[in-house]
Design a protein around this motif. Structure first.
Motif, short mmCIF file in Angstrom:
data_model
loop_
_atom_site.label_atom_id
_atom_site.label_comp_id
_atom_site.label_asym_id
_atom_site.label_seq_id
_atom_site.Cartn_x
_atom_site.Cartn_y
_atom_site.Cartn_z
N ASN A 234 0.82 -1.21 0.00
CA ASN A 234 0.00 0.00 0.00
C ASN A 234 0.86 1.26 0.00
OD1 ASN A 234 -2.52 -1.35 0.03
ND2 ASN A 234 -2.31 -1.74 2.21
N GLY A 235 1.51 1.52 -1.11
CA GLY A 235 2.26 2.76 -1.25
C GLY A 235 1.33 3.91 -1.57
N THR A 236 1.82 5.13 -1.43
CA THR A 236 1.04 6.32 -1.75
C THR A 236 1.88 7.22 -2.66
OG1 THR A 236 1.86 7.64 0.12
CG2 THR A 236 -0.05 6.22 0.53
N GLN A 237 1.26 8.28 -3.16
CA GLN A 237 1.98 9.20 -4.03
C GLN A 237 3.16 9.85 -3.30
OE1 GLN A 237 -0.35 12.07 -6.28
NE2 GLN A 237 1.23 13.60 -6.07
N SER A 238 2.94 10.22 -2.05
CA SER A 238 4.00 10.89 -1.29
C SER A 238 4.95 9.90 -0.62
CB SER A 238 3.39 11.81 -0.23
OG SER A 238 2.59 11.07 0.67
N LYS A 239 4.49 8.66 -0.41
CA LYS A 239 5.32 7.63 0.22
C LYS A 239 5.25 6.34 -0.59
CE LYS A 239 5.07 9.36 4.98
NZ LYS A 239 4.78 9.00 6.39
#
Length: 208
Positions: free
Chosen positions: A149-154
């Motif tokens: 579960n990565g994100t745009q900022s992380k």
């Protein structure tokens, strides 16, 4: 005359369609925006030292993880397969794949293969997983799962240790092996008697 009538009818219908599309509320399409720049690959949102981008956490206790050699001051934890029980990584250290890292043991096309083991590998946002040679790669076997579960900022980053050290060449390639995810979808490249069934199997690159 007939052509003009068709042309007028088409214009009326086009106008009706446009009105119908715009009359039911906000139908504007909004861009998600520009992607922000990534943090320095030596850093991240982990719980390393205060005011530092270097990851200095402790390796999780697991039979599949051992202490590795630091990279650019970052703690590196070595992952070795096969992973035969659920494993959750952390974001306060970096991880290095040691050769082929199997997630689970093949459960077969129908999930009932003898000796198969189903596990889940969970990778949090901002995690960094390294490969040092082209033989370092991850294989998620049939019946097992990877939750990333990565994100745009992380984002979750799979990369090479030289990218962390800042010495990777612009044209470098083949520095680590990749990620192989094996599914249980039916295939038909078999003899007629097993085509489309769980018994119809093929060896794919990276799975053996």
């Amino acid at each position: 005359m007939f052509f003009n009538s068709i042309k007028k009818t088409t214009l009326i219908l086009s106008a009706f369609i446009l009105v119908a599309c715009g009359g039911g509320g906000d139908t504007s399409i909004v861009s998600p925006g520009e992607l922000g720049s990534l943090n320095d690959p030596t850093g991240g949102g982990g719980s390393g030292g205060a005011g530092s981008n270097v990851r200095t956490g402790e390796c999780p206790e697991s039979p599949f993880i051992t202490n590795g050699s630091p990279v650019a001051g970052n703690t590196v934890c070595a992952i070795q397969g096969p992973i035969t029980s659920d494993l959750t990584l952390t974001d306060d250290v970096m991880y290095r794949m040691l050769g082929k890292v199997d997630v689970g043991v093949d459960m077969g096309g129908d999930g009932t293969k003898s000796g198969g083991v189903s596990v889940t590998l969970t990778i949090p946002a901002d995690a960094v997983i390294l490969g040092e040679v082209s033989q370092d790669y991850l294989v998620v076997n049939r019946g097992s799962k990877i939750i990333a579960n990565g994100t745009q900022s992380k984002p979750i980053r799979f990369t090479h240790n030289t990218a962390i050290e800042g010495t990777v060449g612009e044209l470098e390639r083949g520095l680590w092996g990749g990620i192989v995810i094996l599914g249980q979808a039916p295939i038909n490249k078999c003899s007629n008697d097993v085509r489309g069934t769980a018994a119809c199997e093929r060896v794919v690159e990276g799975s053996n």
